[in-house]
Design a protein around this motif. Structure first.
Motif, short mmCIF file in Angstrom:
data_model
loop_
_atom_site.label_atom_id
_atom_site.label_comp_id
_atom_site.label_asym_id
_atom_site.label_seq_id
_atom_site.Cartn_x
_atom_site.Cartn_y
_atom_site.Cartn_z
N TRP A 1 0.82 -1.22 0.00
CA TRP A 1 0.00 0.00 0.00
C TRP A 1 0.85 1.27 0.00
CZ3 TRP A 1 -5.24 -0.89 -0.22
CH2 TRP A 1 -5.68 -2.18 0.15
N ASP A 2 2.13 1.14 -0.18
CA ASP A 2 3.03 2.28 -0.01
C ASP A 2 3.05 3.18 -1.23
OD1 ASP A 2 4.79 3.94 1.22
OD2 ASP A 2 6.55 2.68 0.94
N VAL A 3 1.92 3.86 -1.44
CA VAL A 3 1.75 4.78 -2.57
C VAL A 3 1.03 6.02 -2.08
CG1 VAL A 3 0.71 5.12 -4.84
CG2 VAL A 3 1.66 2.89 -4.24
N GLY A 4 1.45 7.18 -2.52
CA GLY A 4 0.78 8.41 -2.14
C GLY A 4 -0.50 8.61 -2.93
N THR A 5 -1.65 8.38 -2.29
CA THR A 5 -2.94 8.51 -2.95
C THR A 5 -4.02 8.73 -1.90
OG1 THR A 5 -4.57 7.39 -4.36
CG2 THR A 5 -3.27 6.01 -2.89
N VAL A 6 -5.17 9.26 -2.33
CA VAL A 6 -6.29 9.44 -1.41
C VAL A 6 -7.40 8.43 -1.68
CG1 VAL A 6 -5.84 11.88 -0.99
CG2 VAL A 6 -7.32 11.22 -2.91
N THR A 7 -7.18 7.55 -2.66
CA THR A 7 -8.13 6.47 -2.96
C THR A 7 -7.34 5.16 -2.99
OG1 THR A 7 -7.90 7.04 -5.31
CG2 THR A 7 -9.86 7.85 -4.17
N GLU A 8 -6.98 4.68 -1.81
CA GLU A 8 -6.07 3.53 -1.69
C GLU A 8 -6.66 2.27 -2.29
OE1 GLU A 8 -7.18 5.36 0.81
OE2 GLU A 8 -5.45 6.57 1.39
N ASP A 9 -7.97 2.08 -2.12
CA ASP A 9 -8.61 0.85 -2.58
C ASP A 9 -8.50 0.68 -4.08
OD1 ASP A 9 -10.28 3.06 -2.98
OD2 ASP A 9 -11.62 2.46 -1.34
#
Length: 452
Positions: A213-221
């Motif tokens: 999950w190590d990504v810069g985002t606001v919609t992780e799913d």
């Protein structure tokens, strides 16, 4: 607009822009119809078969619930987890006592590229031991329903059915959105599912370990599913279990939620292959601009006497597209099994739902957000108070293998009292204190019990 003014450059430009928008809107509507009536044509058969015999049982699932500090909300979610699942974890930003689950607090010193919810997901993925086949992620307000197992796929999406929380306007928008999301049943036949809901999603353990999950985002799913879909042989399934989560309690909370969704879509769209980007980009623009369809119809109706042929033609196209919007609402009514006497009210409210649902999307395009904002949630006791279909204690007593409010119509959710009396709040506090005292006594009893 009249015939005389159509020759002006401004009018011609306006017609070209509107014409382009309507073409995109029509293509998006046709794609939705294709997904629902062609790609999803075997949905009912697959759903009925899976309900009887899933490849993986509840004993093969670990549950992880994400929250900031919503103790009372999370307790209702934990209480609803099927008793057959004994591996339940709460990932929080602050210490709390939750009966029936192990609580983990993300250390302040933990650092990664992901932020907020994504940071908590990444920490849990790296830290928590899991010997189960699947990790089922739930939001803090997700009430599991009709959950009896997991089909054999890398990612399994469970459908949602937001419950009434006191605002008829946001509830109406959620009925509309759930109707639109019937297209999800066609996603298993796509290489890249067009979006995902992280409040009820089961992920194969070894897949999560590879993707992370190590990504810069606001919609992780959605971001996770798109990155996972790059893998050869990736499989995605949808189970029509209709987990109950909360409709936003206010219009402003809903608009901020939609703004975050559209911001994440714009930010993460580059993950998709080139063949998917025109489709996805079109859907984003159409979502934000959908009220223009209704505005054009209104303009033609008001200006019928002087409208030229192009204007009337666009009015006819707008009317046809507006019918598709009503179809979205109708599918939502079906999903909620609303009482027939409520159908006219919801169908007539379609224009309002379209405008409110699109407001946040338009805001997100103009001013995207880069930080995750938690949508406000209310305690289970308050949900029960505003819903006549629920009685006090129903959520705590609910077993996640069953439906929350039965198999029949669920329309009475909207008939509850919107304002919660002060006395009710005091009663909730007393009940919470009693629950904590009982839990403390049980813990003291465990410490006093001699070891075998």
């Amino acid at each position: 607009m009249n015939t005389a003014t159509l020759s002006s450059p401004l009018s011609i430009t306006l017609l070209v822009l509107l014409g382009t928008l309507f073409v995109l809107y029509a293509l998006s509507a046709l794609w939705w119809l294709y997904e629902v009536f062609v790609l999803s044509r075997n949905r009912d058969r697959d759903r009925d078969r899976d309900a009887e015999a899933f490849e993986w049982g509840l004993e093969d699932v670990q549950v992880r619930i994400l929250t900031v500090d919503g103790k009372r909300v999370v307790q209702g979610t934990v209480d609803a987890v099927p008793s057959a699942i004994d591996d339940v974890h709460v990932i929080a930003e602050a210490p709390m006592d939750v009966s029936g689950a192990t609580v983990h607090v993300v250390p302040e010193e933990f650092d990664c590229e992901a932020t907020n919810k994504g940071r908590a997901l990444e920490w849990a993925s790296r830290t928590l031991q899991c010997e189960k086949e699947y990790v089922l992620y739930l939001d803090e307000d997700t009430i599991v329903t009709d959950f009896t197992g997991v089909p054999d796929a890398d990612v399994v999406q469970f459908t949602e059915l937001p419950i009434y929380t006191g605002s008829w306007f946001t509830y109406c928008c959620e009925v509309f959105r759930v109707g639109y999301q019937f297209e999800q049943f066609g996603f298993p036949r796509l290489r890249y599912p067009l979006y995902a809901w992280g409040g009820g999603i089961a992920i194969r353990r070894d897949l999560e370990e590879r993707i992370g999950w190590d990504v810069g985002t606001v919609t992780e799913d959605t971001n996770f599913v798109w990155r996972a879909a790059r893998e050869k042989g990736f499989s995605f399934r949808v189970v029509d279990a209709r987990f109950r989560n909360q409709a936003p309690p206010t219009i402003s909370a809903m608009i901020r939620q939609r703004r975050r969704w559209i911001s994440g879509s714009l930010q993460d769209g580059g993950i998709l292959p080139l063949s998917y980007r025109p489709l996805y980009g079109t859907r984003v623009v159409v979502w934000a601009c959908s009220p223009l369809v209704l505005i054009w119809i209104l303009g033609v109706v008001v200006d019928t006497g002087t409208a030229g042929l192009p204007t009337r033609a666009f009015g006819g196209i707008s009317a046809a597209l507006a019918v598709v919007l009503v179809v979205f609402m109708w599918f939502g009514i079906r999903a909620y099994r609303l009482e027939p006497y409520l159908w006219p009210a919801f169908l007539l409210a379609t224009p309002l739902a379209v405008v409110l649902h699109a407001a946040g999307a338009a805001w997100g395009i103009v001013s995207p957000v880069s930080e995750f904002q938690v949508t406000e949630k209310i305690p289970p006791e308050t949900v029960e108070t505003v819903n006549p279909a629920l009685e006090r204690g129903d959520i705590r007593a609910h077993d996640g293998t069953e439906s929350l409010v039965g198999e029949g119509p669920q329309a009475s959710e909207t008939g509850g009292k919107v304002e919660v009396e002060v006395e009710v709040e005091r009663e909730d506090e007393v009940e919470e204190q009693e629950h904590e005292q009982k839990q403390k006594q049980e813990q003291e009893g465990d410490r006093a019990r001699p070891l075998d």
